[in-house]
Design an enzyme around this catalytic site. Structure first.
Site, PDB file in Angstrom:
ATOM      1  N   GLY A   1      -2.789  -7.324   8.400  1.00 37.13           N
ATOM      2  CA  GLY A   1      -2.027  -7.457   9.641  1.00 37.13           C
ATOM      3  C   GLY A   1      -0.581  -7.859   9.479  1.00 37.13           C
TER       4      GLY A   1
ATOM      5  CG  ASP B   1      -2.026  -0.949   1.215  1.00 37.16           C
ATOM      6  OD1 ASP B   1      -2.196  -1.610   0.173  1.00 37.16           O
ATOM      7  OD2 ASP B   1      -2.755  -1.053   2.216  1.00 37.16           O
TER       8      ASP B   1
ATOM      9  N   GLY C   1       0.203  -3.558   4.067  1.00 32.25           N
ATOM     10  CA  GLY C   1      -0.408  -2.230   4.073  1.00 32.25           C
ATOM     11  C   GLY C   1       0.276  -1.296   5.033  1.00 32.25           C
TER      12      GLY C   1
ATOM     13  CE  LYS D   1      -6.896  -1.503  -0.056  1.00 34.02           C
ATOM     14  NZ  LYS D   1      -6.976  -2.963  -0.169  1.00 34.02           N
TER      15      LYS D   1
END
Length: 291
Positions: A213, A23, A234, A80
């Protein structure tokens, strides 16, 4: 989407196997990810940790911001859209995005229906917590699946749960008799042809990445050893003390996930990891969105 295009999209996703998708919120971050060896970047205005902290409604990123990232790097760029928001997907396809993530991280636009991804030429990635969710997304046209995990937490427990659940359900389907597959397909609400593929091949019909995570090289290697074919990272990179070094370490950890000595080296002196949130202490679980 024609059958040839669907086959091509699946092959494009295969090319990302063994890679890390990061990300990023700016061209500068995208360059750091590319230099670290990322196979693709996910363009976002806010990373999941910030989306979670800010609350409210989270939507598709500004196309101008996405174009800036497209111009900054030579690797594929993903973005996204909200679950069910097919117009956001049309916009991203119009700016020639490489992949669309129909993502539970953003606020759902439709609480019943996902996008009919078969109507698009651009490939889609979708999250799943179990085999049924994964195959329903594939039936809709997804050419890549990822665990949902619990984005923005730095807590790997949900991603592990989703990967183990999917693997155990795949093993169960493989063990079924042919006449039992029809009942299983009905119970999972999936096409029998997709369940037949899982039964015959012992895996999903598309690539399966881990997400949600992942914060350390050890997290990335854990997911690979559990059967992931690649990793999304991310908040764990750019919410840490040394993003460039951590990004490179995660990429190398995915490549060397079965080498503990190498993983020990890669885990040294990375600066402070992101401050995590215990997934069991969260009131709103993003992974619950989009079944």
């Amino acid at each position: 989407m024609t059958e040839n295009r669907s086959k091509l999209n699946k092959e494009l996703a295969q090319m990302l196997k063994g890679g890390v998708i990061m990300d990023v919120t700016s061209p500068e971050q995208a360059k750091i990810a590319e230099d670290a060896g990322a196979c693709a970047v996910m363009a976002l205005e806010r990373i999941p940790a910030d989306i979670r902290a800010a609350g409210g409604v989270s939507r598709m990123s500004d196309p101008k911001m996405i174009k800036g990232i497209q111009n900054a790097v030579s690797i594929p760029v993903m973005a996204k859209v909200r679950i069910g928001h097919f117009v956001e997907a049309q916009i991203l396809e119009a700016i020639e995005i490489d992949y669309i993530d129909e993502s539970e991280v953003l606020s759902p636009a439709d609480d019943l229906n996902h996008i009919d991804k078969n109507k698009f030429n651009v490939p889609f990635v979708c999250g799943a917590r179990d085999l049924g969710e994964a195959l329903r997304r594939v039936a809709e046209g997804a050419t890549m699946i990822r665990t949902k995990g619990e984005a923005g937490t730095g807590d790997i427990v949900q991603a592990v749960r989703h990967m183990r659940t999917m693997n155990s359900e795949i093993r169960r389907v493989v063990s079924l008799r042919q006449d039992e597959l029809y009942v299983a397909a009905k119970d999972m609400q999936v096409p029998i042809s997709l369940l037949q593929f899982v039964h015959d091949n012992g895996k999903l019909p598309v690539v399966n990445f881990a997400a949600g995570g992942v914060a350390t090289p050890a997290d990335a290697a854990l997911m690979m050893q559990l059967g992931a074919e690649g990793v999304f990272v991310g908040s764990g990179i750019f919410k840490s003390g040394n993003p460039a070094k951590r990004a490179a370490a995660v990429v190398k950890a995915v490549t060397n996930y079965n080498n503990p000595s190498m993983l020990a080296e890669l885990s040294e002196d990375l600066g402070e990891a992101m401050v995590g949130i215990n997934a069991d202490e969260i009131s709103i679980l993003m992974a619950e969105r989009g079944k």
